[in-house]
Design a protein around this motif. Structure first.
Motif, PDB file in Angstrom:
ATOM      1  N   ASP A  83      21.501  19.777  19.827  1.00  0.00           N
ATOM      2  CA  ASP A  83      20.273  20.588  19.105  1.00  0.00           C
ATOM      3  C   ASP A  83      20.807  21.678  18.445  1.00  0.00           C
ATOM      4  O   ASP A  83      20.047  22.541  18.217  1.00  0.00           O
ATOM      5  CB  ASP A  83      19.516  20.773  20.069  1.00  0.00           C
ATOM      6  CG  ASP A  83      19.867  21.715  21.212  1.00  0.00           C
ATOM      7  OD1 ASP A  83      21.046  21.728  21.463  1.00  0.00           O
ATOM      8  OD2 ASP A  83      18.760  21.963  22.058  1.00  0.00           O
ATOM      9  N   ILE A  84      22.246  22.061  18.350  1.00  0.00           N
ATOM     10  CA  ILE A  84      22.670  23.311  17.723  1.00  0.00           C
ATOM     11  C   ILE A  84      23.715  22.764  16.425  1.00  0.00           C
ATOM     12  O   ILE A  84      24.355  21.922  16.457  1.00  0.00           O
ATOM     13  CB  ILE A  84      23.663  24.051  18.555  1.00  0.00           C
ATOM     14  CG1 ILE A  84      22.666  24.394  19.510  1.00  0.00           C
ATOM     15  CG2 ILE A  84      24.048  25.307  17.734  1.00  0.00           C
ATOM     16  CD1 ILE A  84      23.539  25.242  20.865  1.00  0.00           C
ATOM     17  N   LYS A 126      17.400  22.562  16.893  1.00  0.00           N
ATOM     18  CA  LYS A 126      16.467  23.725  17.355  1.00  0.00           C
ATOM     19  C   LYS A 126      17.112  24.935  17.100  1.00  0.00           C
ATOM     20  O   LYS A 126      16.518  25.833  17.297  1.00  0.00           O
ATOM     21  CB  LYS A 126      16.022  23.405  18.736  1.00  0.00           C
ATOM     22  CG  LYS A 126      15.166  22.580  19.085  1.00  0.00           C
ATOM     23  CD  LYS A 126      14.062  22.207  18.390  1.00  0.00           C
ATOM     24  CE  LYS A 126      13.195  20.946  18.702  1.00  0.00           C
ATOM     25  NZ  LYS A 126      12.007  20.715  17.684  1.00  0.00           N
ATOM     26  N   GLU A 127      18.427  24.818  16.763  1.00  0.00           N
ATOM     27  CA  GLU A 127      19.040  26.263  16.488  1.00  0.00           C
ATOM     28  C   GLU A 127      20.131  26.053  15.316  1.00  0.00           C
ATOM     29  O   GLU A 127      20.868  24.720  15.266  1.00  0.00           O
ATOM     30  CB  GLU A 127      19.623  26.844  17.709  1.00  0.00           C
ATOM     31  CG  GLU A 127      20.263  28.241  17.430  1.00  0.00           C
ATOM     32  CD  GLU A 127      20.625  28.953  18.908  1.00  0.00           C
ATOM     33  OE1 GLU A 127      21.104  30.183  18.916  1.00  0.00           O
ATOM     34  OE2 GLU A 127      20.758  28.102  19.771  1.00  0.00           O
ATOM     35  N   THR A 185      12.473  26.936  14.563  1.00  0.00           N
ATOM     36  CA  THR A 185      13.942  26.717  14.596  1.00  0.00           C
ATOM     37  C   THR A 185      14.446  28.225  14.515  1.00  0.00           C
ATOM     38  O   THR A 185      14.201  28.884  13.607  1.00  0.00           O
ATOM     39  CB  THR A 185      14.643  25.965  13.365  1.00  0.00           C
ATOM     40  OG1 THR A 185      14.048  24.601  13.261  1.00  0.00           O
ATOM     41  CG2 THR A 185      16.239  25.625  13.544  1.00  0.00           C
ATOM     42  N   LYS A 186      15.334  28.540  15.321  1.00  0.00           N
ATOM     43  CA  LYS A 186      16.202  29.762  15.438  1.00  0.00           C
ATOM     44  C   LYS A 186      17.163  29.793  14.346  1.00  0.00           C
ATOM     45  O   LYS A 186      18.182  28.975  14.699  1.00  0.00           O
ATOM     46  CB  LYS A 186      16.417  30.112  16.929  1.00  0.00           C
ATOM     47  CG  LYS A 186      17.232  31.523  16.906  1.00  0.00           C
ATOM     48  CD  LYS A 186      17.618  31.802  18.443  1.00  0.00           C
ATOM     49  CE  LYS A 186      18.378  33.128  18.393  1.00  0.00           C
ATOM     50  NZ  LYS A 186      18.882  33.495  20.045  1.00  0.00           N
ATOM     51  N   ILE A 187      17.337  30.741  13.581  1.00  0.00           N
ATOM     52  CA  ILE A 187      18.339  30.683  12.690  1.00  0.00           C
ATOM     53  C   ILE A 187      19.146  32.071  12.674  1.00  0.00           C
ATOM     54  O   ILE A 187      18.381  33.056  12.500  1.00  0.00           O
ATOM     55  CB  ILE A 187      17.850  30.393  11.324  1.00  0.00           C
ATOM     56  CG1 ILE A 187      17.103  29.204  11.071  1.00  0.00           C
ATOM     57  CG2 ILE A 187      18.951  30.694  10.088  1.00  0.00           C
ATOM     58  CD1 ILE A 187      16.697  28.864   9.789  1.00  0.00           C
ATOM     59  N   THR A 188      20.486  31.945  12.902  1.00  0.00           N
ATOM     60  CA  THR A 188      21.255  33.000  13.151  1.00  0.00           C
ATOM     61  C   THR A 188      22.265  33.125  12.046  1.00  0.00           C
ATOM     62  O   THR A 188      22.801  32.119  11.870  1.00  0.00           O
ATOM     63  CB  THR A 188      21.836  32.928  14.495  1.00  0.00           C
ATOM     64  OG1 THR A 188      20.929  33.039  15.436  1.00  0.00           O
ATOM     65  CG2 THR A 188      22.839  34.348  14.535  1.00  0.00           C
TER      66      THR A 188
END
Length: 386
Positions: A83-84, A126-127, A185-188
Protein backbone atom coordinates in the motif's frame (compact mmCIF):
# COMPACT_ATOMS: atom_id res chain seq x y z
CA UNK A 1 36.96 -5.50 6.47
CA UNK A 2 33.36 -4.25 6.34
CA UNK A 3 32.64 -1.66 3.68
CA UNK A 4 29.40 0.17 2.88
CA UNK A 5 28.90 1.51 -0.63
CA UNK A 6 26.05 4.03 -0.68
CA UNK A 7 26.35 6.17 -3.80
CA UNK A 8 23.93 8.18 -5.90
CA UNK A 9 23.62 7.60 -9.65
CA UNK A 10 25.90 9.18 -12.23
CA UNK A 11 23.14 10.78 -14.28
CA UNK A 12 22.91 9.51 -17.83
CA UNK A 13 25.69 6.96 -17.48
CA UNK A 14 25.26 4.66 -14.47
CA UNK A 15 22.50 3.92 -11.97
CA UNK A 16 23.25 4.00 -8.26
CA UNK A 17 23.24 0.19 -8.21
CA UNK A 18 25.66 0.03 -11.14
CA UNK A 19 27.97 2.55 -9.49
CA UNK A 20 28.07 0.37 -6.36
CA UNK A 21 28.82 -2.76 -8.42
CA UNK A 22 31.65 -1.07 -10.32
CA UNK A 23 33.23 0.21 -7.08
CA UNK A 24 32.93 -3.27 -5.57
CA UNK A 25 34.81 -4.81 -8.50
CA UNK A 26 37.64 -2.34 -8.01
CA UNK A 27 37.84 -3.11 -4.30
CA UNK A 28 37.90 -6.87 -4.91
CA UNK A 29 41.02 -6.51 -7.05
CA UNK A 30 42.90 -5.56 -3.90
CA UNK A 31 40.80 -7.00 -1.04
CA UNK A 32 38.89 -10.04 -2.35
CA UNK A 33 37.80 -10.99 1.18
CA UNK A 34 36.20 -7.62 1.97
CA UNK A 35 32.58 -7.79 3.11
CA UNK A 36 30.67 -5.23 1.07
CA UNK A 37 27.14 -3.95 1.63
CA UNK A 38 25.69 -2.11 -1.37
CA UNK A 39 22.88 0.36 -0.69
CA UNK A 40 21.69 2.20 -3.83
CA UNK A 41 20.88 5.83 -3.05
CA UNK A 42 18.87 8.73 -4.40
CA UNK A 43 17.78 12.11 -3.05
CA UNK A 44 14.51 12.45 -4.91
CA UNK A 45 15.78 12.50 -8.47
CA UNK A 46 16.81 9.85 -10.94
CA UNK A 47 17.22 6.48 -9.18
CA UNK A 48 14.81 7.12 -6.31
CA UNK A 49 12.48 4.31 -7.36
CA UNK A 50 15.36 1.85 -7.81
CA UNK A 51 16.89 2.73 -4.44
CA UNK A 52 13.70 2.16 -2.44
CA UNK A 53 12.41 -0.86 -4.37
CA UNK A 54 15.80 -2.57 -3.96
CA UNK A 55 16.21 -1.70 -0.29
CA UNK A 56 12.63 -2.54 0.72
CA UNK A 57 12.06 -5.60 -1.49
CA UNK A 58 9.35 -3.89 -3.46
CA UNK A 59 8.26 -4.47 -7.02
CA UNK A 60 8.09 -2.46 -10.22
CA UNK A 61 4.97 -1.54 -12.15
CA UNK A 62 4.88 0.20 -15.52
CA UNK A 63 2.49 2.70 -17.04
CA UNK A 64 2.36 4.43 -20.39
CA UNK A 65 2.33 8.16 -19.67
CA UNK A 66 2.94 11.53 -21.32
CA UNK A 67 6.54 12.70 -21.52
CA UNK A 68 7.60 16.37 -21.12
CA UNK A 69 6.88 17.15 -24.78
CA UNK A 70 3.49 15.43 -24.90
CA UNK A 71 4.64 12.14 -26.43
CA UNK A 72 3.99 8.70 -24.99
CA UNK A 73 6.65 6.97 -22.89
CA UNK A 74 6.68 3.92 -20.61
CA UNK A 75 7.52 4.83 -17.03
CA UNK A 76 8.18 2.74 -13.93
CA UNK A 77 7.04 3.25 -10.37
CA UNK A 78 7.53 1.09 -7.31
CA UNK A 79 5.19 -0.48 -4.78
CA UNK A 80 6.30 -1.62 -1.32
CA UNK A 81 4.35 -3.37 1.41
CA UNK A 82 1.32 -3.46 -0.92
CA UNK A 83 0.00 0.00 0.00
CA UNK A 84 3.00 2.32 -0.44
CA UNK A 85 4.11 3.63 -3.83
CA UNK A 86 7.25 5.52 -4.83
CA UNK A 87 7.28 7.69 -7.92
CA UNK A 88 10.13 9.64 -9.51
CA UNK A 89 8.86 12.54 -11.59
CA UNK A 90 11.99 12.13 -13.71
CA UNK A 91 10.48 8.90 -15.05
CA UNK A 92 7.67 10.81 -16.73
CA UNK A 93 8.74 14.47 -16.79
CA UNK A 94 12.52 14.30 -16.56
CA UNK A 95 15.25 16.11 -18.44
CA UNK A 96 16.83 12.84 -19.57
CA UNK A 97 13.71 12.00 -21.58
CA UNK A 98 14.33 14.69 -24.17
CA UNK A 99 17.23 15.61 -26.43
CA UNK A 100 19.36 18.68 -25.69
CA UNK A 101 18.08 20.44 -28.80
CA UNK A 102 14.48 19.87 -27.67
CA UNK A 103 14.82 21.47 -24.24
CA UNK A 104 12.17 24.15 -23.85
CA UNK A 105 10.71 25.01 -20.43
CA UNK A 106 7.90 26.97 -22.11
CA UNK A 107 6.62 23.76 -23.72
CA UNK A 108 7.38 20.95 -21.26
CA UNK A 109 4.67 19.54 -19.00
CA UNK A 110 4.32 17.54 -15.78
CA UNK A 111 1.16 15.85 -17.05
CA UNK A 112 2.88 12.44 -17.08
CA UNK A 113 3.76 12.77 -13.39
CA UNK A 114 0.07 13.24 -12.63
CA UNK A 115 -0.66 10.11 -14.67
CA UNK A 116 1.84 8.17 -12.56
CA UNK A 117 0.17 9.37 -9.35
CA UNK A 118 -3.18 8.29 -10.77
CA UNK A 119 -1.73 4.86 -11.66
CA UNK A 120 -0.55 4.44 -8.06
CA UNK A 121 -4.03 5.38 -6.82
CA UNK A 122 -5.53 2.82 -9.21
CA UNK A 123 -3.31 0.18 -7.59
CA UNK A 124 -4.90 1.01 -4.24
CA UNK A 125 -2.02 2.53 -2.30
CA UNK A 126 -2.60 4.69 0.75
CA UNK A 127 0.72 6.52 0.72
CA UNK A 128 2.81 7.89 -2.14
CA UNK A 129 6.39 9.12 -2.05
CA UNK A 130 7.16 11.46 -4.95
CA UNK A 131 10.78 12.24 -5.83
CA UNK A 132 10.91 15.48 -7.78
CA UNK A 133 14.51 15.89 -8.90
CA UNK A 134 15.74 16.02 -12.48
CA UNK A 135 12.78 17.80 -14.06
CA UNK A 136 12.53 19.19 -17.59
CA UNK A 137 9.58 21.37 -16.65
CA UNK A 138 8.66 24.83 -15.42
CA UNK A 139 4.85 24.61 -15.38
CA UNK A 140 4.35 24.83 -11.59
CA UNK A 141 2.79 21.37 -11.60
CA UNK A 142 -0.22 22.51 -13.63
CA UNK A 143 0.13 19.54 -15.99
CA UNK A 144 0.24 17.17 -13.03
CA UNK A 145 -2.90 18.75 -11.61
CA UNK A 146 -4.68 18.51 -14.97
CA UNK A 147 -4.00 14.77 -15.10
CA UNK A 148 -5.65 14.46 -11.68
CA UNK A 149 -8.78 16.33 -12.74
CA UNK A 150 -8.08 19.99 -11.98
CA UNK A 151 -9.30 22.36 -14.71
CA UNK A 152 -7.43 25.48 -15.83
CA UNK A 153 -9.43 27.57 -18.30
CA UNK A 154 -8.68 30.67 -20.35
CA UNK A 155 -10.93 33.72 -20.78
CA UNK A 156 -13.04 31.79 -23.30
CA UNK A 157 -13.53 28.97 -20.78
CA UNK A 158 -11.39 26.58 -22.83
CA UNK A 159 -8.89 24.24 -21.17
CA UNK A 160 -5.34 25.54 -21.50
CA UNK A 161 -2.60 23.52 -23.17
CA UNK A 162 0.72 22.19 -21.86
CA UNK A 163 3.80 23.99 -20.60
CA UNK A 164 4.73 27.20 -18.82
CA UNK A 165 3.64 29.29 -21.79
CA UNK A 166 0.04 28.19 -21.14
CA UNK A 167 0.12 29.70 -17.64
CA UNK A 168 -0.32 33.12 -19.23
CA UNK A 169 -3.79 32.08 -20.42
CA UNK A 170 -5.14 30.92 -17.05
CA UNK A 171 -8.15 32.90 -15.88
CA UNK A 172 -10.17 30.27 -13.98
CA UNK A 173 -9.11 27.35 -11.79
CA UNK A 174 -11.59 24.64 -10.81
CA UNK A 175 -10.37 21.86 -8.50
CA UNK A 176 -13.83 20.41 -7.77
CA UNK A 177 -13.25 17.38 -10.00
CA UNK A 178 -9.83 16.39 -8.69
CA UNK A 179 -9.51 12.64 -8.09
CA UNK A 180 -11.26 12.11 -4.75
CA UNK A 181 -8.77 9.46 -3.69
CA UNK A 182 -6.15 12.19 -3.24
CA UNK A 183 -7.82 13.29 -0.01
CA UNK A 184 -7.44 9.80 1.46
CA UNK A 185 -3.82 9.37 0.38
CA UNK A 186 -0.77 10.68 2.20
CA UNK A 187 1.63 12.23 -0.30
CA UNK A 188 5.20 12.99 0.71
CA UNK A 189 7.58 14.84 -1.56
CA UNK A 190 11.31 14.07 -1.64
CA UNK A 191 13.31 17.11 -2.69
CA UNK A 192 16.94 18.16 -2.41
CA UNK A 193 16.17 21.88 -2.80
CA UNK A 194 14.30 24.49 -0.77
CA UNK A 195 13.78 27.16 -3.43
CA UNK A 196 10.58 29.23 -3.39
CA UNK A 197 8.39 29.37 -6.49
CA UNK A 198 9.42 32.85 -7.68
CA UNK A 199 12.19 35.41 -7.43
CA UNK A 200 15.94 35.36 -7.99
CA UNK A 201 16.20 32.18 -5.91
CA UNK A 202 13.09 30.66 -7.45
CA UNK A 203 12.44 27.86 -9.90
CA UNK A 204 13.02 29.82 -13.11
CA UNK A 205 16.15 31.79 -12.30
CA UNK A 206 18.01 28.95 -10.59
CA UNK A 207 17.00 25.92 -12.68
CA UNK A 208 15.60 27.38 -15.90
CA UNK A 209 18.99 27.62 -17.69
CA UNK A 210 19.68 23.88 -17.39
CA UNK A 211 16.29 23.28 -19.01
CA UNK A 212 17.10 25.42 -22.02
CA UNK A 213 16.11 28.92 -20.86
CA UNK A 214 18.07 32.04 -21.83
CA UNK A 215 18.51 35.05 -19.52
CA UNK A 216 15.47 36.68 -21.11
CA UNK A 217 13.53 33.43 -20.85
CA UNK A 218 14.05 33.06 -17.09
CA UNK A 219 12.66 36.53 -16.49
CA UNK A 220 9.54 35.71 -18.51
CA UNK A 221 9.18 32.29 -16.85
CA UNK A 222 9.41 33.89 -13.41
CA UNK A 223 6.67 36.37 -14.35
CA UNK A 224 4.44 33.51 -15.49
CA UNK A 225 4.91 31.63 -12.22
CA UNK A 226 4.29 34.78 -10.20
CA UNK A 227 1.05 35.47 -12.11
CA UNK A 228 -0.09 31.89 -11.58
CA UNK A 229 0.72 32.02 -7.87
CA UNK A 230 -1.40 35.15 -7.46
CA UNK A 231 -4.36 33.53 -9.25
CA UNK A 232 -4.08 30.50 -6.96
CA UNK A 233 -4.23 32.77 -3.94
CA UNK A 234 -7.12 34.87 -5.26
CA UNK A 235 -9.33 31.99 -6.43
CA UNK A 236 -8.47 29.10 -4.11
CA UNK A 237 -6.98 30.96 -1.14
CA UNK A 238 -3.75 28.98 -1.54
CA UNK A 239 -0.59 31.00 -0.87
CA UNK A 240 2.45 28.97 -1.97
CA UNK A 241 4.75 31.48 -3.71
CA UNK A 242 7.20 31.75 -0.80
CA UNK A 243 6.92 28.19 0.54
CA UNK A 244 10.23 26.34 0.91
CA UNK A 245 10.44 23.73 -1.83
CA UNK A 246 7.61 25.24 -3.89
CA UNK A 247 10.11 25.97 -6.65
CA UNK A 248 11.43 22.41 -6.80
CA UNK A 249 11.10 20.71 -10.21
CA UNK A 250 10.02 23.89 -11.95
CA UNK A 251 7.27 24.52 -9.42
CA UNK A 252 5.96 20.96 -9.21
CA UNK A 253 6.52 21.30 -5.47
CA UNK A 254 3.96 24.11 -5.45
CA UNK A 255 1.46 22.05 -7.40
CA UNK A 256 1.75 19.08 -5.08
CA UNK A 257 1.32 21.30 -2.01
CA UNK A 258 -1.64 23.15 -3.50
CA UNK A 259 -3.66 20.26 -4.92
CA UNK A 260 -2.44 17.13 -3.10
CA UNK A 261 -1.80 18.63 0.36
CA UNK A 262 1.68 17.16 0.08
CA UNK A 263 4.44 17.69 2.61
CA UNK A 264 7.98 18.35 1.37
CA UNK A 265 10.99 16.79 3.06
CA UNK A 266 14.70 16.50 2.37
CA UNK A 267 14.86 13.61 -0.06
CA UNK A 268 18.11 12.13 1.16
CA UNK A 269 17.11 12.28 4.84
CA UNK A 270 13.92 10.34 4.14
CA UNK A 271 15.62 7.79 1.88
CA UNK A 272 18.42 7.12 4.39
CA UNK A 273 15.86 6.43 7.10
CA UNK A 274 13.85 4.13 4.86
CA UNK A 275 16.85 2.03 3.81
CA UNK A 276 18.04 1.99 7.46
CA UNK A 277 21.58 3.08 6.64
CA UNK A 278 22.42 3.73 10.28
CA UNK A 279 21.87 0.05 11.11
CA UNK A 280 24.70 -0.94 8.76
CA UNK A 281 27.04 1.80 9.98
CA UNK A 282 27.53 0.19 13.38
CA UNK A 283 29.84 -2.52 11.98
CA UNK A 284 31.46 -0.61 9.11
CA UNK A 285 35.16 0.15 8.72
CA UNK A 286 34.79 2.35 5.65
CA UNK A 287 31.96 4.11 3.83
CA UNK A 288 32.14 4.90 0.13
CA UNK A 289 29.63 7.30 -1.36
CA UNK A 290 29.51 9.40 -4.50
CA UNK A 291 27.60 11.22 -7.24
CA UNK A 292 28.05 12.33 -10.83
CA UNK A 293 29.33 15.81 -9.98
CA UNK A 294 30.41 17.08 -6.60
CA UNK A 295 30.62 20.83 -6.03
CA UNK A 296 29.50 23.59 -3.68
CA UNK A 297 25.85 22.56 -4.16
CA UNK A 298 26.56 19.10 -2.76
CA UNK A 299 26.47 20.42 0.81
CA UNK A 300 22.89 21.59 0.29
CA UNK A 301 21.12 18.29 0.84
CA UNK A 302 22.75 16.02 -1.74
CA UNK A 303 23.02 12.27 -1.12
CA UNK A 304 26.77 11.91 -0.34
CA UNK A 305 26.67 14.53 2.39
CA UNK A 306 23.66 12.85 3.99
CA UNK A 307 25.63 9.60 4.09
CA UNK A 308 28.69 11.35 5.52
CA UNK A 309 26.65 12.99 8.27
CA UNK A 310 25.54 9.60 9.60
CA UNK A 311 28.97 8.01 9.16
CA UNK A 312 30.62 10.72 11.24
CA UNK A 313 28.34 9.90 14.15
CA UNK A 314 30.21 6.59 14.27
CA UNK A 315 33.62 8.09 13.40
CA UNK A 316 33.85 6.11 10.16
CA UNK A 317 36.02 7.42 7.31
CA UNK A 318 34.12 8.48 4.20
CA UNK A 319 35.41 8.53 0.63
CA UNK A 320 33.41 9.98 -2.26
CA UNK A 321 33.86 8.63 -5.79
CA UNK A 322 32.65 11.26 -8.27
CA UNK A 323 32.33 11.71 -11.99
CA UNK A 324 33.82 15.19 -11.75
CA UNK A 325 34.74 17.90 -9.28
CA UNK A 326 33.15 21.33 -9.53
CA UNK A 327 33.70 24.69 -7.89
CA UNK A 328 34.53 25.04 -4.18
CA UNK A 329 34.92 21.30 -3.65
CA UNK A 330 36.73 22.09 -0.39
CA UNK A 331 33.35 22.79 1.25
CA UNK A 332 32.52 19.08 1.36
CA UNK A 333 35.54 18.38 3.58
CA UNK A 334 33.90 20.43 6.29
CA UNK A 335 30.79 18.25 6.11
CA UNK A 336 32.13 14.75 6.73
CA UNK A 337 33.81 13.76 3.46
CA UNK A 338 37.45 12.75 4.07
CA UNK A 339 38.57 12.17 0.49
CA UNK A 340 37.15 12.84 -2.99
CA UNK A 341 38.34 10.67 -5.87
CA UNK A 342 37.55 11.82 -9.38
CA UNK A 343 37.13 8.95 -11.86
CA UNK A 344 38.69 10.90 -14.76
CA UNK A 345 42.28 9.66 -15.24
CA UNK A 346 43.26 11.54 -18.41
CA UNK A 347 41.95 14.33 -20.67
CA UNK A 348 38.71 13.08 -22.24
CA UNK A 349 35.35 14.27 -23.51
CA UNK A 350 32.11 13.76 -21.62
CA UNK A 351 31.03 11.15 -24.16
CA UNK A 352 34.27 9.20 -23.66
CA UNK A 353 33.81 9.29 -19.89
CA UNK A 354 30.23 8.03 -20.19
CA UNK A 355 31.24 5.22 -22.55
CA UNK A 356 34.02 4.03 -20.23
CA UNK A 357 32.21 4.74 -16.97
CA UNK A 358 32.34 1.14 -15.71
CA UNK A 359 36.13 0.87 -16.07
CA UNK A 360 36.70 4.36 -14.71
CA UNK A 361 34.60 3.72 -11.60
CA UNK A 362 36.24 0.30 -11.06
CA UNK A 363 39.66 1.97 -11.16
CA UNK A 364 38.44 4.58 -8.67
CA UNK A 365 37.21 1.79 -6.39
CA UNK A 366 40.67 0.27 -6.43
CA UNK A 367 42.21 3.66 -5.59
CA UNK A 368 39.85 4.02 -2.63
CA UNK A 369 40.82 0.72 -1.04
CA UNK A 370 44.54 1.25 -1.69
CA UNK A 371 44.38 4.67 -0.04
CA UNK A 372 42.46 3.26 2.91
CA UNK A 373 44.79 0.30 3.50
CA UNK A 374 47.84 2.56 3.12
CA UNK A 375 46.44 4.90 5.75
CA UNK A 376 45.79 1.96 8.08
CA UNK A 377 49.35 0.70 7.65
CA UNK A 378 50.71 4.17 8.43
CA UNK A 379 48.49 4.34 11.52
CA UNK A 380 49.77 0.96 12.74
CA UNK A 381 53.39 2.01 12.21
CA UNK A 382 52.86 5.22 14.19
CA UNK A 383 51.06 3.25 16.92
CA UNK A 384 54.00 0.79 17.19
CA UNK A 385 56.50 3.66 17.37
CA UNK A 386 54.57 5.19 20.25
Amino acid sequence: MNIIIAADSFKGSATSFEVAEFIEKGIKRVEPSAIITKLPLADGGEGTVDALVTALNGKYLTKQVTNPLGEKVTAEFGVMESDIAVIAMAEASGLTLIKNEDKNPFKTTTYGTGELIKAALDYGVKEIFVGIGGSATNDAGVGMAQALGVSFKDRNHKEIGFGAEALESIEYIDASNIDRRIKDTKITVFSDVTNPLCGKNGASYVYGPQKGASDEDVEKLDQLLSRYGKILEEQLNIDIIDNEGAGAAGGLGAGLIAFCEAEIYSGIDKVLKMIKLEKYMKSADLVITGEGKMDFQSVQGKAPLGVAKIAKQYKIPVVAVVGSEGANIIDVYNHGIDLVIDIINKPMSLNEAMEDVNELIENAGEKVIRAFTLNNKQFKIEEELV
